[in-house]
Design a protein around this motif. Structure first.
Motif, mmCIF file in Angstrom:
data_model
loop_
_atom_site.group_PDB
_atom_site.id
_atom_site.type_symbol
_atom_site.label_atom_id
_atom_site.label_comp_id
_atom_site.label_asym_id
_atom_site.label_seq_id
_atom_site.Cartn_x
_atom_site.Cartn_y
_atom_site.Cartn_z
ATOM 1 N N VAL A 1 -12.680 -17.780 -10.109
ATOM 2 C CA VAL A 1 -11.429 -18.311 -9.566
ATOM 3 C C VAL A 1 -10.982 -17.363 -8.456
ATOM 4 O O VAL A 1 -10.911 -16.153 -8.653
ATOM 5 C CB VAL A 1 -10.336 -18.394 -10.649
ATOM 6 N N ILE A 2 -10.704 -17.935 -7.292
ATOM 7 C CA ILE A 2 -10.383 -17.087 -6.140
ATOM 8 C C ILE A 2 -9.126 -17.609 -5.455
ATOM 9 O O ILE A 2 -8.955 -18.813 -5.270
ATOM 10 C CB ILE A 2 -11.552 -17.110 -5.114
ATOM 11 N N GLY A 3 -8.260 -16.701 -5.089
ATOM 12 C CA GLY A 3 -7.110 -17.034 -4.231
ATOM 13 C C GLY A 3 -7.131 -16.088 -3.040
ATOM 14 O O GLY A 3 -7.386 -14.903 -3.201
ATOM 15 N N THR B 1 -3.168 -18.901 -0.675
ATOM 16 C CA THR B 1 -3.656 -20.102 -1.369
ATOM 17 C C THR B 1 -3.286 -20.041 -2.843
ATOM 18 O O THR B 1 -2.993 -18.981 -3.391
ATOM 19 C CB THR B 1 -5.193 -20.249 -1.303
ATOM 20 N N PRO C 1 -4.756 -20.330 -6.685
ATOM 21 C CA PRO C 1 -6.075 -19.895 -7.173
ATOM 22 C C PRO C 1 -6.982 -21.103 -7.425
ATOM 23 O O PRO C 1 -7.197 -21.507 -8.565
ATOM 24 C CB PRO C 1 -5.747 -19.140 -8.475
ATOM 25 N N GLY D 1 -7.961 -15.622 -15.633
ATOM 26 C CA GLY D 1 -8.381 -14.300 -16.105
ATOM 27 C C GLY D 1 -7.671 -13.196 -15.331
ATOM 28 O O GLY D 1 -6.904 -13.462 -14.398
ATOM 29 N N LYS E 1 -7.100 -10.560 -12.596
ATOM 30 C CA LYS E 1 -7.638 -10.613 -11.232
ATOM 31 C C LYS E 1 -7.843 -9.230 -10.627
ATOM 32 O O LYS E 1 -7.137 -8.274 -10.942
ATOM 33 C CB LYS E 1 -6.725 -11.442 -10.338
ATOM 34 N N LYS F 1 -3.190 -1.686 -9.356
ATOM 35 C CA LYS F 1 -2.232 -2.566 -8.689
ATOM 36 C C LYS F 1 -0.807 -2.189 -9.087
ATOM 37 O O LYS F 1 -0.487 -2.089 -10.263
ATOM 38 C CB LYS F 1 -2.548 -3.996 -9.110
#
Ligand code: ADP
Ligand code: MG
Length: 485
Positions: A11-13, A160, A162, A213, A215, A268
């Motif tokens: 899963v990518i954003g 975007t 995800p 999940g 990130k 982070k």
């Protein structure tokens, strides 16, 4: 790459920063330019001297709204800025002016083509913010150097949802964003110079699961190719960890192109660390109806719409439409050319083949004046009338006309000896030469191997240096082969 057996889904954003091509910075009149002498584009406002106040650049607002329209976003009618507090040497104010809870554009989507299907990539937001300066760590042995020219230059950040699921999808999406910002003339799209930068947020989850999940964010990817490679290695790394039952921690990583690996930069910070609050020195921004409708009217036909139109209206294959719409200037040139000729396919072939190649070799492009579109039409006409063959038109006539734009096309082609030869005597002479060279093949043809005529045609073409008129040649060849039977 799809691997059906893989039990995990990526899963990518993406968060993409595009530097807006305004003349001046977001909140003051200092020039917004890349590559000037360090610290030459800085007034007291860029340097955040006490008592200075920001003043919003209207052009930057209009660029953000245009991008929002192009991405089918909801445009926020009243939007305001916020301070995002963090300390960094190249951030003179000690905070960044950005937008937090009222981004100028919300939602929206960008269609991309993936495995021959259109997929809409949903956006979370597009907001306006200012860039920081630049720390240069390798100019001096002992000190870090600071260049504040970039401080306060206008950015839009495109975020975007995800919803991307492979490195390829992320690559296609970023390519489309790059094409759009260039198309709208709001950003030069130059990734090497940092005009377009991309951070990729990546997680994995068991296939079929809806829960996101943990990130990992891979920062500062500065080329399209690296975006694809970095995301792929990060997905692989996360899957390896999961397979070994090791914990994935939320962190920020960086990509090293030389070793094709990612490495940790820092844990982070949680969002709270930024202590966002509304920027007290800037009033809320109202996007009124007139401003919005003027921008809407000024929108060009978008590349994906143009592609669709070229396929439907001109019956061009998708690949041609895509090549023509890769850049706005090329598409505009094609739009000009179709005013003169209805042989759309031949125009597309000439533009995407020899013309592009010629410009590439000359290290030029369609931003400079190219061949007048009516000359292109005349070349197409000669091809249509079988007076010149495509490859000579492409390799000789077109480059010649580029440097002799005032010449009459037919006169030039005749004088230079590029027209097809349809003189029967000449053609028969060549045909005879070819048949004499291959008596076996002639016999085989006559016994029924009709396909051999292609080979013979090829030979005549060779001898004539491509100038034998193919229609007449094949007719004469057939006659001769039947006669000598
Ligand atoms: P942050 O506050 O850490 O920047 P956001 O919620 O604003 O996080 O999201 C930043 C980007 O990360 C967005 O593009 C979003 O779609 C993406 N994202 C958020 N959570 C995940 C996740 N679990 N996996 C992949 N991408 C994610
Ligand atoms: Mg982030």
């Amino acid at each position: 790459m799809k691997c059906e057996k893989e039990p995990y889904e990526a899963v990518i954003g993406l968060e993409i920063h595009a530097r807006l091509a305004t003349n001046t910075k977001l909140f003051c009149g200092d020039y917004n330019r890349f590559g000037d002498t360090p610290n030459s584009l800085i007034s007291e406002i860029s340097l955040a001297h006490p008592g200075t106040l920001p003043f919003l650049n209207k052009k930057a607002v209009s660029f953000a709204v245009k991008m929002g329209i192009a991405c089918h976003c909801d445009i926020t009618d009243t939007t305001y800025f916020a301070r995002k507090n963090y300390f960094y040497p190249d951030l003179p104010k000690g905070y960044q002016v950005t937008q937090h809870i009222s981004p100028i554009c919300k939602n929206g989507y960008v269609p991309i083509r993936i495995e021959n299907e259109i997929k809409d990539i949903f956006l979370n937001r597009i907001h306006l913010e200012e860039d920081a300066g630049k720390s240069l760590h390798d100019l001096d042995d002992k000190f870090s150097c600071l260049d504040f020219n970039r401080a306060g230059t206008p950015l839009i950040e495109i975020v975007t949802e995800p919803v991307l699921h492979s490195a390829e999808e992320a690559y296609q999406f970023l390519s489309e964003i790059r094409r759009l910002v260039k198309w709208l003339d709001i950003c030069d799209g130059n990734m090497e110079e940092g005009s377009l930068r991309c951070d990729a947020n990546i997680s994995i989850r068991p296939k079929g699961s809806k829960k996101l999940g943990v990130k990992v964010e891979v920062k500062n990817l500065n080329s399209l190719r690296f975006v694809k490679k970095a995301i792929q290695v990060e997905i692989n790394r996360l899957i390896e960890l999961a397979k070994k039952n090791q914990q994935i921690i939320q962190e920020t990583r960086s990509y090293d192109a030389t070793s094709n690996t990612t490495f940790p930069m820092r844990d982070k910070e949680s969002a709270d660390d930024y202590r966002y609050f509304p920027e007290p020195d800037l009033p809320p921004v109202k996007i009124n109806e007139g401003f919005f409708s003027d921008l809407k009217k000024s929108m060009p036909e978008l590349p994906s719409q143009k592609e669709k139109r070229y396929c439907n209206e001109y019956k061009l294959p998708l690949l041609d439409a895509e090549r023509l719409c890769a850049e706005k200037q090329v598409a505009c040139y094609f739009d000009e050319a179709v005013k003169y000729s209805t042989n759309y396919k031949a125009l597309a072939n000439l533009i995407t083949g020899p013309l592009m190649q010629y410009l590439h070799e000359q290290k030029s492009d369609f931003s400079n004046p190219v061949l007048p579109a009516n000359k292109l039409e005349e070349i197409v006409q000669l091809i249509d009338e079988n007076k010149i063959n495509f490859s000579i038109a492409a390799s000789k006539l077109l480059p010649f006309l580029m440097t002799h734009q005032n010449e009459d096309v037919l006169v030039a082609a005749t004088r230079e000896g590029w027209l097809q030869i349809n003189d029967t005597d000449e053609l028969e002479k060549w045909i005879q030469m070819v048949l004499d060279r291959m008596p076996d093949k002639v016999k085989q043809y006559q016994q029924g191997k009709k396909g051999l005529i292609g080979l013979m045609m090829g030979e005549v073409k060779k001898i004539s240096k491509g100038k034998a008129d193919p229609v007449i040649t094949i007719k004469l060849l057939e006659e001769k082969l039947t006669k000598s039977n």
